[in-house]
Scaffold this motif. Structure first.
Motif, PDB file in Angstrom:
ATOM      1  N   VAL A  95      70.437  42.336   8.691  1.00  0.00           N
ATOM      2  CA  VAL A  95      70.484  40.819   8.186  1.00  0.00           C
ATOM      3  C   VAL A  95      71.390  39.775   8.270  1.00  0.00           C
ATOM      4  CG1 VAL A  95      69.277  39.355   6.285  1.00  0.00           C
ATOM      5  CG2 VAL A  95      67.811  41.055   8.272  1.00  0.00           C
ATOM      6  N   GLU A  96      72.446  40.234   7.430  1.00  0.00           N
ATOM      7  CA  GLU A  96      73.502  39.443   7.361  1.00  0.00           C
ATOM      8  C   GLU A  96      74.103  39.261   8.596  1.00  0.00           C
ATOM      9  OE1 GLU A  96      76.687  41.245   3.776  1.00  0.00           O
ATOM     10  OE2 GLU A  96      77.163  41.780   5.345  1.00  0.00           O
ATOM     11  N   ASN A  97      74.411  39.527   9.972  1.00  0.00           N
ATOM     12  CA  ASN A  97      74.925  39.489  10.781  1.00  0.00           C
ATOM     13  C   ASN A  97      74.082  38.128  11.112  1.00  0.00           C
ATOM     14  OD1 ASN A  97      77.517  40.760  10.851  1.00  0.00           O
ATOM     15  ND2 ASN A  97      76.459  42.686  12.384  1.00  0.00           N
ATOM     16  N   LEU A  98      72.514  38.632  11.158  1.00  0.00           N
ATOM     17  CA  LEU A  98      72.188  37.200  11.522  1.00  0.00           C
ATOM     18  C   LEU A  98      71.865  36.062  10.953  1.00  0.00           C
ATOM     19  CD1 LEU A  98      67.926  38.971  11.265  1.00  0.00           C
ATOM     20  CD2 LEU A  98      69.937  38.232  13.234  1.00  0.00           C
ATOM     21  N   CYS A  99      72.061  35.927   9.715  1.00  0.00           N
ATOM     22  CA  CYS A  99      72.544  35.107   8.394  1.00  0.00           C
ATOM     23  C   CYS A  99      74.570  33.995   8.812  1.00  0.00           C
ATOM     24  CB  CYS A  99      72.780  35.121   7.540  1.00  0.00           C
ATOM     25  SG  CYS A  99      71.169  35.385   6.816  1.00  0.00           S
ATOM     26  N   ASP A 100      75.184  35.114   9.411  1.00  0.00           N
ATOM     27  CA  ASP A 100      76.163  34.499   9.677  1.00  0.00           C
ATOM     28  C   ASP A 100      75.805  33.623  11.641  1.00  0.00           C
ATOM     29  OD1 ASP A 100      78.729  34.242   9.635  1.00  0.00           O
ATOM     30  OD2 ASP A 100      79.707  36.281  10.328  1.00  0.00           O
ATOM     31  N   GLU A 101      75.512  34.546  12.105  1.00  0.00           N
ATOM     32  CA  GLU A 101      75.185  33.429  12.835  1.00  0.00           C
ATOM     33  C   GLU A 101      74.406  32.725  13.463  1.00  0.00           C
ATOM     34  OE1 GLU A 101      75.830  35.796  16.224  1.00  0.00           O
ATOM     35  OE2 GLU A 101      75.165  34.336  17.893  1.00  0.00           O
ATOM     36  N   TYR A 102      73.226  32.295  12.496  1.00  0.00           N
ATOM     37  CA  TYR A 102      72.650  31.448  12.465  1.00  0.00           C
ATOM     38  C   TYR A 102      72.865  30.023  11.798  1.00  0.00           C
ATOM     39  CZ  TYR A 102      68.495  33.074  14.973  1.00  0.00           C
ATOM     40  OH  TYR A 102      67.437  34.067  16.434  1.00  0.00           O
TER      41      TYR A 102
END
Lengths: 329, 496
Positions: A95-102
């Motif tokens: 989820v952290e990677n998602l937030c970073d990416e988005y």
């Protein structure tokens, strides 16, 4: 010192697991038979007869939901602390990677105004009921009848804090990207005054004070939480996808895995109780009769403000979960 | 834009208090659970936990901690610690495992009450991590001793102990039920998180860890340090509450909770940590004496903590400082004498070399406690074993549930009062004072001797009493951990 009462044989595992005649799992070794306040026959060593002792008598030992062997309950996931963190660290990394990416794709800046309004009115105010989800799981843990049930509640409380924390994170991010809106400032007012939320507020406040441990489990884990999750997780994810908010949808999918775990142990506990005494089914159905109408009204009222939402479908999914358990509604 | 810093969003996780409408605030936060009923809910919004962590950080850090601790366990299982360690160290480990993991488990129930009933949102969240921590501490401290169960049945007490009526278990349960399980969340957090955890767990977790490493039990040392790193975080959730109490007219209540808790904890740890440190851990592996640990880790730090918060030292401080050199020596003679009733084989720890060390650390030991041991040793050296176990019932303190001890031939610390027509005995003036603070809380406690006299122990003889306490049920009655080999240097033949 040779006047031994008996000479006991060596053991291969804890004596209470030895009768199983197989090698116990890590789950059994670290989770079973740990409570010292099991029944009326094990009063507190200090404080006997005081208010807390009476609370246990009234709301734990006196609950109409009964079992002849609470210690025998097993979590179908066999979850232990060590594996909980491995699983959730994996989910949070994702989820952290998602937030970073988005974030690097400037996702929030591209959201449509109508959807931002929905996020403001529907999504970020959910931190209040999420806090109540955690409080309710805390109550379940503090007063459950066996250590194996305590543990499922403890991990569920942590799941709620997980969801609350991610929501807090997203609140700050939305506020940063849309400073002219009221993200981070308006949630309490919305929770306390928006007509769409008052059904859920009533349901959640009342579930907090359903102190009988049996009724508390039914009112919260079989009804109020299921209504909340079908609305704020499942239906929200579906509508977010339609609105182009893939980030919200993907985060919700991840929370849905926690929801499914809660349902697996809740289902197992219902089955465990009904198997022991079929009369427990009537007891549970009685509580459903009391709680389900308010829950269904809450879902219908709140989903009115979520563009594209289908309250009938959400309520049907909640019912299906209970019907699959052989329950009435 | 990348990821947000924790400080940018953290406050939203704890802006969660609201005004209940469909049920009353008193129903949501009943005074008996939530405490400080006269203080408005909004005041608790200012509670600021000093040690902040996010969920995301928590699961990451804790996963790594477990990976470290469990990998040491796996490596050391192959090293066969159990067969290499000294009997004294095994005594200490069994005492620990029988007494500690299940209490930690119940601390997770306590923290869960904070999650539900704390009026401070920050405390609810910290309680959630605290409940997880204590869940961990129970589990890791059950996983480790389970490895030894096929070598020694006494490790079974790690799970069976708290379902027995063993006198030592009753003492630990009494303290836990009093301070952890039956009070509102404010009082509980002051007693457990502030006084017990910040005050005392360093002893067992840092002190014993050093001794364990010296004794070669690296898995215990590593595990227990890992446990303490969690304690250091969640122990702090009582401190901001103390500030709120001081600012809102609850100073006297805060002081009373500290005074009760500090004493009760001290007396229990004198048995749990004091005896192993000064008697069980092999002489060559002892890091410090119990008293030195207390002075370094407890007295200085705790006094400073109290001062910083505007609290006083407990009123019995001078009496406590005297007790530092007495209580655990007395309890050691008591537990060793009553050794069949224990869940661990005790180590006497009074060989000639060890007595020299004791005299050095506690000047005057040989003339006081040493004299009592002279009698025991003389009986043992001359084959009068039956005289080395008492034939009469001890006096048990109504509050601590520990035997009343003192300096042999000098002071008996017994105190008594009459309450509702019953003569009640205590092991110190402080225990008596604690009882007087709230007699109804303690008067229904049945000590092991009360139970014996009430006819609950049948047959009413040593065999029946042992059976009642779980000996002959969970394990055989305990005995000297070295098979009395240490007595040899005192035997008449050795003296010639």
């Amino acid at each position: 010192m040779s006047e031994n009462v008996a000479t006991l044989k060596p053991l291969k595992t804890w004596s209470h697991l030895a009768k199983n005649r197989r090698r116990p799992s890590e789950y059994e070794i670290v989770s079973t038979n740990l409570l010292w306040n099991m029944s009326e026959n094990t009063p507190p060593e200090a404080g006997q007869g005081l208010a807390m002792d009476e609370w246990h008598h009234k709301y734990r030992y006196g609950s109409p939901l009964t079992h002849s062997d609470w210690d025998g309950f097993r979590d179908p996931d066999s979850l232990v602390y060590r594996t909980y963190n491995i699983i959730q660290d994996g989910q949070e990394t994702y989820v952290e990677n998602l937030c970073d990416e988005y974030s690097s794709l400037e996702h929030d800046a591209g959201l449509a105004p109508e959807w931002l309004e929905a996020l403001e009115a529907f999504y970020t105010p959910a931190r209040y009921p999420l806090n109540i989800c955690m409080m309710n799981a805390g109550y379940g843990a503090a007063f459950a009848r066996s250590s194996t049930i305590v543990n499922t509640w403890v991990y569920q409380a942590a799941d709620s804090l997980r969801h609350l924390s991610r929501l807090a994170y997203r609140t700050a991010e939305l506020k940063k990207n849309h400073p002219s809106r009221r993200f981070g400032d308006s949630e309490r007012e919305v929770w306390e005054h928006s007509p769409a939320w008052q059904g859920f507020r009533e349901l959640f406040e009342k579930s907090l004070v359903a102190y009988d441990v049996g009724e508390h489990f039914v009112a919260f884990n079989l009804v109020a939480k299921v209504a909340f999750d079908e609305t704020l997780v499942a239906e929200f994810a579906r509508c977010a996808r339609i609105a182009g908010d893939d980030l919200a949808a993907l985060i919700s999918d991840s929370h849905m895995r926690d929801v499914e775990r809660s349902r697996r142990w809740s289902r197992a506990l219902v089955e465990y109780c009904v198997e022991d005494d079929p009369a427990n089914k009537d007891v549970i159905n009685g509580w459903l009769e009391k709680w389900v109408p308010l829950a269904e009204r809450s879902v219908s009222e709140l989903l009115l403000i979520l563009p594209g939402a289908d309250a009938t479908a959400a309520n049907a999914r909640a019912r299906k979960f209970r019907n699959d358990l052989g329950l009435d509604r | 834009m990348a990821l947000l810093e924790r400080s940018e969003w953290y406050d939203y996780t704890r802006m969660t208090n609201w005004t209940p409408k469909f049920v009353s605030e008193e129903e949501v936060f009943p005074a008996m659970h939530s405490g400080m009923a006269d203080v408005p809910l909004s005041v608790f919004d200012s509670y600021d936990e000093p040690y902040k962590i996010s969920y995301r950080e928590y699961v990451d850090v804790q996963r790594q901690k477990d990976a470290g601790a469990y990998s040491v366990k796996a490596a050391l299982e192959r090293a066969d610690m159990y067969n290499r360690a000294s009997p004294g160290w095994i005594s200490a480990a069994k005492l620990h495992y029988g007494g500690v993991p299940v209490v930690e488990y119940h601390a997770s129930l306590m923290e869960s009450r904070f999650v539900r009933f704390a009026k401070a949102p920050g405390m609810r969240n910290m309680g959630c991590f605290g409940a997880m921590d204590e869940n961990r501490h129970a589990q890791i401290q059950l996983a480790f001793p389970h490895e030894y169960i096929d070598k020694d049945r006494q490790f079974d007490w790690a799970t069976q102990g708290y379902r027995t009526q063993n006198w030592g278990i009753l003492a630990a349960r009494n303290l836990s039920d009093d301070m952890m399980m039956t009070r509102d969340v404010v009082q509980t957090a002051i007693m457990l998180n502030f006084a017990f955890e910040t005050g005392f767990t360093n002893l067992q977790f840092i002190g014993l860890s050093a001794d364990a490493a010296n004794a070669g039990d690296y898995s215990f040392a590593k595990m227990i340090q890992s446990v303490q790193s969690d304690e250091a975080r969640h122990a702090q959730l009582g401190t901001p509450l103390l500030k709120l109490m001081m600012e809102n007219g609850h100073e006297a209540e805060a002081q009373r909770m500290v005074d009760i808790s500090f004493w009760r904890t001290w007396r229990l740890f004198a048995v749990l940590s004091g005896i192993p440190m000064d008697y069980y851990v092999p002489l060559e592996h002892r890091e410090n004496s119990w008293k030195e640990f207390m002075e370094e880790w407890i007295i200085e730090q705790f006094e400073r903590n109290l001062r910083d918060l505007g609290l006083q030292r407990p009123w019995y401080w001078d009496y406590f400082l005297e007790d530092l050199s007495e209580e655990h020596h007395g309890q050691h003679i008591g537990t060793y004498s009553w050794r069949p009733t224990l869940w661990w084989n005790p180590t006497a720890g009074v060989s000639k070399n060890e007595r020299e060390w004791l005299e050095e650390k506690y000047p005057g030991w040989n003339d006081t406690f040493g004299k009592a041991w002279d009698v025991v040793i003389d009986n043992m050296a001359n084959g009068r074993m039956e005289q080395t176990v008492p034939g009469t019932l001890p006096v048990i303190c109504k509050v601590s549930n520990l035997p009343v001890v003192g300096i042999p031939f000098k002071t008996a610390k017994i105190e008594q009062i009459t309450y509702k027509g019953e003569n009640i005995q205590f092991g110190s003036i402080v225990d008596k004072w604690i009882f007087e603070q709230d007699p109804e809380r303690y008067c229904r406690t049945q000590t092991i001797v009360d139970r014996f006299l009430a006819g609950k122990v049948q047959p009413a003889d040593l065999g029946g009493a042992l059976q009642y306490m779980g000996l002959g049920v969970v394990t055989d009655p305990a005995d000297d951990s070295m098979g009395y080999s240490w007595v040899d240097e005192y035997r008449p033949a050795a003296a010639e």
